[in-house]
Design an enzyme around this catalytic site. Structure first.
Site, PDB file in Angstrom:
ATOM      1  N   HIS A  13      30.712  11.818 -29.893  1.00 45.55           N
ATOM      2  CA  HIS A  13      31.685  11.492 -28.947  1.00 45.55           C
ATOM      3  C   HIS A  13      32.430  12.807 -28.161  1.00 45.55           C
ATOM      4  CE1 HIS A  13      34.864   8.288 -27.579  1.00 45.55           C
ATOM      5  NE2 HIS A  13      35.287   9.366 -27.199  1.00 45.55           N
ATOM      6  N   HIS A  15      34.543  14.770 -24.741  1.00 50.25           N
ATOM      7  CA  HIS A  15      34.806  14.982 -23.569  1.00 50.25           C
ATOM      8  C   HIS A  15      34.859  16.174 -23.115  1.00 50.25           C
ATOM      9  CE1 HIS A  15      36.606  10.730 -23.527  1.00 50.25           C
ATOM     10  NE2 HIS A  15      36.745  11.127 -24.809  1.00 50.25           N
ATOM     11  N   LEU A  16      33.985  16.619 -21.850  1.00 55.74           N
ATOM     12  CA  LEU A  16      34.043  17.921 -21.645  1.00 55.74           C
ATOM     13  C   LEU A  16      34.333  18.156 -20.081  1.00 55.74           C
ATOM     14  CD1 LEU A  16      30.227  18.993 -22.361  1.00 55.74           C
ATOM     15  CD2 LEU A  16      32.411  19.832 -23.623  1.00 55.74           C
ATOM     16  N   ARG A  17      34.878  17.173 -19.524  1.00 53.40           N
ATOM     17  CA  ARG A  17      35.570  17.198 -18.157  1.00 53.40           C
ATOM     18  C   ARG A  17      34.718  17.823 -17.223  1.00 53.40           C
ATOM     19  NH1 ARG A  17      38.697  13.568 -20.629  1.00 53.40           N
ATOM     20  NH2 ARG A  17      40.454  14.533 -21.549  1.00 53.40           N
ATOM     21  N   ASN A  41      34.206   9.568 -18.373  1.00 52.47           N
ATOM     22  CA  ASN A  41      35.281   9.161 -17.864  1.00 52.47           C
ATOM     23  C   ASN A  41      35.966  10.242 -16.909  1.00 52.47           C
ATOM     24  OD1 ASN A  41      36.140  10.605 -20.291  1.00 52.47           O
ATOM     25  ND2 ASN A  41      38.143   9.530 -20.449  1.00 52.47           N
ATOM     26  N   LYS A  99      28.985   3.233 -21.921  1.00 55.22           N
ATOM     27  CA  LYS A  99      30.112   3.326 -22.302  1.00 55.22           C
ATOM     28  C   LYS A  99      31.069   2.416 -21.941  1.00 55.22           C
ATOM     29  CE  LYS A  99      33.804   4.954 -24.964  1.00 55.22           C
ATOM     30  NZ  LYS A  99      34.278   6.081 -25.247  1.00 55.22           N
ATOM     31  N   HIS A 136      35.130   1.686 -26.433  1.00 48.68           N
ATOM     32  CA  HIS A 136      36.682   2.005 -26.764  1.00 48.68           C
ATOM     33  C   HIS A 136      37.149   0.671 -27.092  1.00 48.68           C
ATOM     34  CE1 HIS A 136      40.428   4.286 -26.331  1.00 48.68           C
ATOM     35  NE2 HIS A 136      40.670   3.020 -26.481  1.00 48.68           N
ATOM     36  N   HIS A 174      35.323   5.978 -32.401  1.00 47.17           N
ATOM     37  CA  HIS A 174      36.500   6.539 -32.947  1.00 47.17           C
ATOM     38  C   HIS A 174      37.499   5.474 -33.483  1.00 47.17           C
ATOM     39  CE1 HIS A 174      38.150   4.932 -29.045  1.00 47.17           C
ATOM     40  NE2 HIS A 174      37.964   6.066 -28.308  1.00 47.17           N
ATOM     41  N   ASP A 247      35.580  12.971 -30.316  1.00 48.55           N
ATOM     42  CA  ASP A 247      36.490  12.456 -29.380  1.00 48.55           C
ATOM     43  C   ASP A 247      37.438  13.624 -29.089  1.00 48.55           C
ATOM     44  OD1 ASP A 247      37.646  10.868 -27.457  1.00 48.55           O
ATOM     45  OD2 ASP A 247      39.081   9.955 -29.039  1.00 48.55           O
TER      46      ASP A 247
HETATM   47  N1  LIG Z   1      40.960   9.644 -27.061  1.00 54.33           N
HETATM   48  C1  LIG Z   1      41.869   9.987 -25.982  1.00 54.33           C
HETATM   49  O1  LIG Z   1      42.930   9.860 -26.394  1.00 54.33           O
HETATM   50  N2  LIG Z   1      41.667  10.374 -24.592  1.00 54.33           N
HETATM   51  C2  LIG Z   1      40.297  10.224 -24.307  1.00 54.33           C
HETATM   52  C3  LIG Z   1      39.795   8.750 -23.814  1.00 54.33           C
HETATM   53  C4  LIG Z   1      39.279   8.231 -25.038  1.00 54.33           C
HETATM   54  O2  LIG Z   1      38.463   8.625 -25.581  1.00 54.33           O
HETATM   55  O3  LIG Z   1      39.868   7.023 -25.023  1.00 54.33           O
HETATM   56  C5  LIG Z   1      40.536  11.357 -22.941  1.00 54.33           C
HETATM   57  O4  LIG Z   1      39.425  11.246 -22.249  1.00 54.33           O
HETATM   58  O5  LIG Z   1      41.346  11.830 -22.790  1.00 54.33           O
HETATM   59 ZN   LIG Z   2      36.976   9.668 -26.115  1.00 54.44          ZN
HETATM   60 ZN   LIG Z   3      38.375   5.979 -26.185  1.00 53.67          ZN
END
Ligand SMILES: NC(=O)N[C@@H](CC(=O)O)C(=O)O
Ligand SMILES: [Zn+2]
Ligand SMILES: [Zn+2]
Length: 346
Positions: A13, A15-17, A41, A99, A136, A174, A247
Site C-alpha cells: 500500500h 502513494h507515489l503521487r 488516488n 481500490k 479504505h 491500513h 500507506d
Molecule cells: N492515509 C492517509 O492519511 N492519506 C492517504 C489516503 C489514504 O490512504 O487514505 C493520502 O493519499 O494522502
Molecule cells: Zn493510503
Molecule cells: Zn486509505
C-alpha cells in the site's frame, strides 16, 4: 542481535503521487522494496487500465537508474466502473487490484463510491477473475465519530459486501482497530489486511498530548493504545492474513503544518527500519520476514522476491526534512529522531 537479513520486502500500500512529487519520493521506496501496490488516488484518479499503464510508465521513468523496483498498478473504483474495465485490467497483466474509496473518506476520494451496490457488476468480475478489492474501510456519515468510523464500516459495509461476494479477495487496508484485526483473523482465507508502521508504533496520545503534531495525522486516524497493542499482536502473530503496507502518503510540509492539515504520514524513507523497531519492541524480530516479505506476495499470487536486504544495528538520524515538489520540503515521520536499525545500502 546486530544484523538481520530478510527476503527483500514489498510494500502492499503506497502513494507515489505524480510528476515532481513522484520524482522526489519514488527512490525512497525503490531502495528498500522489491515491489509496491501503487494507490490510484491521483487528481484525476486512475480509473482506467489505460491510465494505469500510462502512470506505470511515468513511475518507471522516474526510478533511479538500474532500479529493479516494480510498481504493481491499481484502478480506482467508481460508481460507474464497468465490468469490461476489470476485464481489461486483468488482461493487461500489470494491474493487480482495484481500490475502494468510500466517497469523501480520505485524500482525493471525491470520485469514490457513493453506494457499493452500484458496483456489483465490477465486483462480480473481480471475484470471477481473482482480482483483490483493496478497501479504505471507514464510513463517512457525519453522525459517526471519526474514531468509530472503521469499526462501523465492518458492520455496515464489509460484512454485507462479503455476504454478497463470498469469494471476493479483499484487503482491509491500513487497519487501525482491534475490531478490524479480530474481523480479519476470523474471516476466511480470501480476506487479509495491511498494517502501517505508524499504527504499530503510535497511539493517539503521540499525536495530541503536549501539542498537536500534524505529521502524526493520517487516516484512518491513530487510535487508543489498546488498539495499537492489538495491531502489533496481529502483525507479529505469524498469520499470513496480515502483511506490510506502509500507506506512506507524501504531502508537502506546508500542507501538513497548516490550519487544515492534510492526512498522511510519509514513512517511505525508513519504512523497513521502522517496522523492525516495532517488531523488536514486541520481541518478534523473527516474525518480520513473513509479514514484510512473504505473506503479501502469497496473497496476491506472486512469487516472493529472490534477493534479500540486510539491516544492521547502527543508530542513525532521520533527516529533519527532504526535498519535495516545487521547491517545497517534506517531513518524514520521526524526522530528526534516532533509529536503531539501518538498511545496508547495496
Ligand atoms: N492515509 C492517509 O492519511 N492519506 C492517504 C489516503 C489514504 O490512504 O487514505 C493520502 O493519499 O494522502
Ligand atoms: Zn493510503
Ligand atoms: Zn486509505
Amino acid at each position: 542481535m546486530t544484523s538481520l537479513t530478510l527476503t527483500r520486502p514489498d510494500d502492499w500500500h503506497l502513494h507515489l503521487r505524480d510528476d515532481e512529487a513522484l520524482a522526489a519520493v519514488v527512490g525512497a521506496s525503490a531502495r528498500q522494496m522489491g515491489r509496491a501496490i501503487i494507490m490510484p488516488n491521483l487528481r484525476p484518479p486512475v480509473t482506467t487500465t489505460e491510465q494505469a499503464l500510462a502512470y506505470r510508465q511515468r513511475i518507471l521513468a522516474a526510478l533511479p537508474e538500474g532500479s529493479a523496483f516494480e510498481p504493481l498498478m491499481t484502478l480506482y473504483l467508481t460508481d460507474n466502473t464497468p465490468a469490461e474495465e476489470i476485464e481489461r485490467a486483468h488482461a493487461s497483466g500489470l494491474v493487480h487490484a482495484v481500490k475502494l474509496y468510500p466517497a469523501g473518506a480520505t485524500t482525493n476520494s471525491d470520485s469514490g463510491v457513493t453506494d457499493l451496490s452500484l458496483c456489483d457488476g465490477a465486483i462480480g468480475a473481480m471475484a470471477r477473475l481473482g482480482i483483490p478489492l483493496l478497501v479504505h474501510g471507514e464510513v463517512t456519515s457525519a453522525d459517526i465519530d471519526i474514531f468509530d468510523r472503521e469499526a462501523v464500516f465492518i458492520e455496515r459495509v464489509m460484512k454485507p459486501l462479503l455476504e454478497r461476494h463470498p469469494d471476493l479477495k479483499v484487503v482491509f487496508e491500513h487497519i487501525t482497530t482491534a475490531d478490524a484485526a479480530e474481523f480479519v483473523a476470523a474471516a476466511p482465507a480470501n480476506v487479509a489486511a495491511t498494517i502501517t508502521v505508524h499504527h504499530l508504533l503510535f497511539n493517539r496520545n503521540h499525536m495530541l498530548v503536549g501539542g498537536i503534531r500534524p505529521h502524526y495525522y493520517c487516516l484512518p486516524i491513530l487510535k487508543r493504545e489498546r488498539h495499537r497493542q492489538a495491531l502489533l499482536a496481529a502483525a507479529t502473530s505469524g498469520s499470513p492474513k496480515f502483511f506490510l503496507g506502509t500507506d506512506s502518503a507524501p504531502h508537502a510540509q506546508g500542507d501538513k503544518e497548516s490550519a487544515c492539515g492534510c492526512a498522511g504520514a510519509y514513512t517511505a524513507p525508513a519504512a523497513i527500519e521502522l517496522y523492525a523497531t516495532a517488531f523488536e519492541q514486541a520481541g518478534a524480530l523473527d516474525r518480520l520476514e513473513g509479514f514484510a516479505s512473504h505473506f503479501g506476495a502469497d496473497f496476491y499470487g506472486l512469487p516472493r522476491n529472490a534477493d534479500s536486504v540486510t539491516l544492521v544495528r547502527e543508530p542513525w538520524q532521520l533527516p529533519k526534512s527532504l526535498p519535495y515538489a516545487g521547491g517545497q520540503r517534506i517531513v518524514p515521520l520521526m524526522s530528526g529522531e534516532t533509529l536503531e536499525w539501518k538498511l545496508v545500502e547495496g
